[in-house]
Design a protein around this motif. Structure first.
Motif, PDB file in Angstrom:
ATOM      1  N   ASP A 125      67.438  92.409  36.821  1.00 58.48           N
ATOM      2  CA  ASP A 125      66.284  92.051  37.652  1.00 58.48           C
ATOM      3  C   ASP A 125      66.642  90.950  38.633  1.00 58.48           C
ATOM      4  O   ASP A 125      66.191  90.956  39.794  1.00 58.48           O
ATOM      5  CB  ASP A 125      65.118  91.606  36.758  1.00 58.48           C
ATOM      6  N   ARG A 126      67.446  89.977  38.166  1.00 56.79           N
ATOM      7  CA  ARG A 126      67.869  88.896  39.061  1.00 56.79           C
ATOM      8  C   ARG A 126      68.698  89.463  40.211  1.00 56.79           C
ATOM      9  O   ARG A 126      68.569  89.052  41.372  1.00 56.79           O
ATOM     10  CB  ARG A 126      68.681  87.865  38.290  1.00 56.79           C
ATOM     11  N   GLY A 127      69.588  90.402  39.892  1.00 55.84           N
ATOM     12  CA  GLY A 127      70.409  91.013  40.923  1.00 55.84           C
ATOM     13  C   GLY A 127      69.581  91.803  41.924  1.00 55.84           C
ATOM     14  O   GLY A 127      69.844  91.772  43.135  1.00 55.84           O
ATOM     15  N   ARG A 128      68.556  92.535  41.423  1.00 59.91           N
ATOM     16  CA  ARG A 128      67.691  93.290  42.317  1.00 59.91           C
ATOM     17  C   ARG A 128      66.952  92.358  43.276  1.00 59.91           C
ATOM     18  O   ARG A 128      66.864  92.631  44.478  1.00 59.91           O
ATOM     19  CB  ARG A 128      66.688  94.102  41.505  1.00 59.91           C
ATOM     20  N   ALA A 129      66.456  91.239  42.752  1.00 63.53           N
ATOM     21  CA  ALA A 129      65.757  90.285  43.611  1.00 63.53           C
ATOM     22  C   ALA A 129      66.696  89.681  44.651  1.00 63.53           C
ATOM     23  O   ALA A 129      66.312  89.455  45.805  1.00 63.53           O
ATOM     24  CB  ALA A 129      65.129  89.193  42.753  1.00 63.53           C
ATOM     25  N   LEU A 130      67.929  89.418  44.242  1.00 60.27           N
ATOM     26  CA  LEU A 130      68.922  88.875  45.173  1.00 60.27           C
ATOM     27  C   LEU A 130      69.230  89.886  46.274  1.00 60.27           C
ATOM     28  O   LEU A 130      69.319  89.526  47.459  1.00 60.27           O
ATOM     29  CB  LEU A 130      70.193  88.487  44.420  1.00 60.27           C
ATOM     30  N   ALA A 131      69.381  91.161  45.902  1.00 52.73           N
ATOM     31  CA  ALA A 131      69.675  92.194  46.901  1.00 52.73           C
ATOM     32  C   ALA A 131      68.536  92.311  47.904  1.00 52.73           C
ATOM     33  O   ALA A 131      68.764  92.459  49.116  1.00 52.73           O
ATOM     34  CB  ALA A 131      69.919  93.532  46.196  1.00 52.73           C
ATOM     35  N   ALA A 132      67.287  92.237  47.413  1.00 52.22           N
ATOM     36  CA  ALA A 132      66.144  92.301  48.315  1.00 52.22           C
ATOM     37  C   ALA A 132      66.123  91.108  49.262  1.00 52.22           C
ATOM     38  O   ALA A 132      65.845  91.244  50.462  1.00 52.22           O
ATOM     39  CB  ALA A 132      64.848  92.364  47.504  1.00 52.22           C
ATOM     40  N   ALA A 133      66.445  89.937  48.743  1.00 55.94           N
ATOM     41  CA  ALA A 133      66.461  88.729  49.575  1.00 55.94           C
ATOM     42  C   ALA A 133      67.525  88.813  50.658  1.00 55.94           C
ATOM     43  O   ALA A 133      67.323  88.318  51.778  1.00 55.94           O
ATOM     44  CB  ALA A 133      66.695  87.507  48.696  1.00 55.94           C
ATOM     45  N   MET A 134      68.651  89.437  50.349  1.00 56.60           N
ATOM     46  CA  MET A 134      69.725  89.549  51.344  1.00 56.60           C
ATOM     47  C   MET A 134      69.295  90.417  52.520  1.00 56.60           C
ATOM     48  O   MET A 134      69.856  90.294  53.617  1.00 56.60           O
ATOM     49  CB  MET A 134      70.982  90.111  50.683  1.00 56.60           C
ATOM     50  N   GLU A 135      68.311  91.274  52.321  1.00 61.29           N
ATOM     51  CA  GLU A 135      67.782  92.099  53.412  1.00 61.29           C
ATOM     52  C   GLU A 135      66.686  91.382  54.190  1.00 61.29           C
ATOM     53  O   GLU A 135      66.442  91.694  55.357  1.00 61.29           O
ATOM     54  CB  GLU A 135      67.230  93.412  52.847  1.00 61.29           C
ATOM     55  N   GLU A 136      66.042  90.427  53.561  1.00 64.51           N
ATOM     56  CA  GLU A 136      64.832  89.843  54.143  1.00 64.51           C
ATOM     57  C   GLU A 136      64.991  88.398  54.606  1.00 64.51           C
ATOM     58  O   GLU A 136      64.255  87.937  55.479  1.00 64.51           O
ATOM     59  CB  GLU A 136      63.695  89.904  53.108  1.00 64.51           C
ATOM     60  N   VAL A 137      65.925  87.651  54.006  1.00 59.29           N
ATOM     61  CA  VAL A 137      66.063  86.221  54.268  1.00 59.29           C
ATOM     62  C   VAL A 137      67.379  85.961  55.001  1.00 59.29           C
ATOM     63  O   VAL A 137      68.415  86.526  54.637  1.00 59.29           O
ATOM     64  CB  VAL A 137      66.009  85.403  52.955  1.00 59.29           C
ATOM     65  N   GLU A 138      67.327  85.118  56.003  1.00 54.94           N
ATOM     66  CA  GLU A 138      68.552  84.783  56.736  1.00 54.94           C
ATOM     67  C   GLU A 138      69.430  83.856  55.898  1.00 54.94           C
ATOM     68  O   GLU A 138      68.988  82.799  55.441  1.00 54.94           O
ATOM     69  CB  GLU A 138      68.213  84.102  58.054  1.00 54.94           C
ATOM     70  N   ALA A 139      70.675  84.264  55.689  1.00 53.02           N
ATOM     71  CA  ALA A 139      71.602  83.466  54.890  1.00 53.02           C
ATOM     72  C   ALA A 139      72.029  82.221  55.659  1.00 53.02           C
ATOM     73  O   ALA A 139      72.135  82.237  56.891  1.00 53.02           O
ATOM     74  CB  ALA A 139      72.824  84.291  54.513  1.00 53.02           C
ATOM     75  N   GLN A 140      72.272  81.151  54.935  1.00 51.62           N
ATOM     76  CA  GLN A 140      72.822  79.924  55.499  1.00 51.62           C
ATOM     77  C   GLN A 140      74.219  79.700  54.953  1.00 51.62           C
ATOM     78  O   GLN A 140      74.547  80.146  53.850  1.00 51.62           O
ATOM     79  CB  GLN A 140      71.924  78.736  55.152  1.00 51.62           C
ATOM     80  N   ALA A 141      75.027  79.004  55.713  1.00 50.74           N
ATOM     81  CA  ALA A 141      76.385  78.707  55.263  1.00 50.74           C
ATOM     82  C   ALA A 141      76.335  77.794  54.034  1.00 50.74           C
ATOM     83  O   ALA A 141      75.512  76.868  53.974  1.00 50.74           O
ATOM     84  CB  ALA A 141      77.185  78.046  56.372  1.00 50.74           C
TER      85      ALA A 141
END
Length: 474
Positions: free
Chosen positions: A91-107
């Protein structure tokens, strides 16, 4: 890492009132972040029995990043997840994958840090000095830690240097081909004890050809280095420590400076090793590097038809003696090598006569177990006290496709060193005419005042070191 964070995450889901991730000021989250900080270009620092191709994409840290994201929502973790290129099926991995599509990553904010060792944080430390957070930055790893139980190597005050995405000054790590059954069943090779754990296999001081603590684990576990300094500012960063018990008659200390002044094309490393004993000894300071030698400042008596091992035991039996240079006493010795598209010049002096021995791994190795590598050993053969001063300078560019080379030669003209009682003064002389001077007290008290007299001048400062103003070429 994984059993702790997976167990804590299960408790967090079922009994959140226990607040395990808040325990001890968030120590579990700190462990996840620290694991990321202890890496460069995606690979972990290869200390002790590390496997050198293990990095942040290891499954343990993939779980850790997914859990940490779920708890913190820290966008810098998304850049690490992108680099991992692997999502755990939870479940944690699924939430992380969704965030990678929706949230802009920072360095991820890589910076200079000291990681204290021991249960109480008082058994030395691993210090990491970084020139900045950007990809390809310069980084120094200074290992002044406790032994590390059976996986520990006898390498007090060793160092590694990274630049341009590469491990430039390197550590061997473990002598093991993990799960390659044709190599000793995938277990640790015999050379892990005879080479990889021995002091000469690392970038640190060896006395009389003997490993630290005579290679005895139980004795090594009784002692740890004393941290002398860890300071960071815009112009210079320093990590320093002393070691009193690695040898019966010799104490030594090391100070590593990451120099970020404009006179250097990129951040350079100033290294000062100070050793003292009551009677004469042979002091060896090895340096293992990645790249092709381009230039050597002094004539080398090279072994071109036959080679012999550098010694018979304590790891020396695994080093081929490829050549030797004998610079006149007081002269700066320099070797320049090329790695990828960048040049590196290593300059060194000592307050006694030196021999520079060029080496290669592979001697005493009938089964071809050792990974080939180049290095050199700076040797002061007969001294009770010795101070080695060296400077590693990244510079220039080589472009094979466009066929040009820029600044392939070092900008350093010479190194100078003078000592007065406990204090030292280092001068770096540049070809352009300016000098850079640094005074060093070796005293960890930041409020204590010091003074050194040299050549009729006198310098005063407070604290472990002081960067003095440069002088015009005389």
């Amino acid at each position: 890492l994984m059993p702790f964070v997976l167990f804590a995450d299960a408790v967090e889901r079922n009994e959140p009132e226990r607040e395990l991730f808040a325990y001890r000021d968030g120590v579990l989250l700190k462990a996840i972040y620290s694991t990321i900080h202890l890496s460069y270009a995606g690979l972990f620092f290869p200390i002790n029995d590390a496997i050198k191709d293990t990095g942040i994409d290891t499954v343990e840290l993939c779980h850790g990043v997914a859990i940490a994201w779920g708890l913190t929502g820290d966008a810098s973790l998304l850049s690490i997840a992108q680099a991992q290129n692997h999502i755990v099926l939870t479940d944690r991995g699924r939430a992380l994958a969704a965030a990678m599509e929706e949230v802009e990553a920072q360095a991820f904010p890589f910076d200079s840090r000291m990681f204290r060792d021991g249960a109480q944080g008082d058994e030395g430390a691993l210090s990491v000095l970084r020139s900045g957070p950007e990809a390809g930055h310069q980084a120094v790893v200074f290992k002044a830690t406790a032994q590390g139980m059976g996986h520990g190597h006898f390498d007090k005050l060793a160092w590694i240097f990274y630049d341009n995405g590469n491990e430039v000054v390197k550590d061997y790590g473990a002598a093991r081909f993990l799960n390659v059954v044709d190599k000793f069943g995938g277990h640790y090779l015999p050379e892990n004890k005879t080479w990889a754990k021995q002091t000469i296999a690392h970038n640190t001081l060896v006395v009389d050809g003997q490993s630290h603590f005579q290679g005895e684990l139980r004795e090594a576990e009784k002692h740890h280095p004393e941290i002398l300094a860890f300071e960071v500012d815009e112009e210079i960063e320093v990590a320093a420590a002393g070691m009193a018990n690695a040898y019966e008659d010799v104490e030594f200390a090391r100070a590593m400076f990451l120099m970020k002044q404009d006179v250097f094309a990129r951040a350079a490393v100033l290294d000062v090793v100070k050793a003292s004993g009551s009677e004469p000894h042979s002091f060896d300071l090895p340096l293992y590097f990645s790249g092709q030698i381009i230039n050597v400042s002094h004539e080398v008596e090279a072994a071109t038809t036959t080679m012999e091992a550098l010694g018979e035991d304590n790891g020396y039996q695994h080093l081929w003696k490829r050549g030797i240079a004998r610079p006149p006493e007081g002269e700066t010795f320099r070797v320049t090598w090329l790695l990828d598209n960048r040049f590196y010049s290593y300059s060194v002096i000592a307050d006694t006569a030196l021999e520079i021995i060029f080496t290669a791994t592979g001697a005493g190795d009938p089964d071809f177990n050792l990974v080939p590598g180049s290095g050199l050993v700076v040797r002061a053969a007969d001294a009770a006290n010795v101070t080695f001063v060296s400077l590693l300078e990244p510079h220039g560019e080589y472009n094979g496709s466009r066929e040009y080379t820029v600044n392939s030669q070092s900008n350093v003209k010479a190194l100078e060193h003078v000592a007065s009682k406990q204090n030292d003064k280092i001068r770096v002389r540049f070809n352009a005419g300016d000098d850079l001077e640094l005074a060093l007290s070796w005293n960890p008290d930041p409020n204590k005042s010091h003074r050194i007299k040299t050549r009729g001048s006198s310098d005063r400062w407070k604290g472990f070191y002081a960067l003095l103003k440069g002088n015009e070429d005389e």
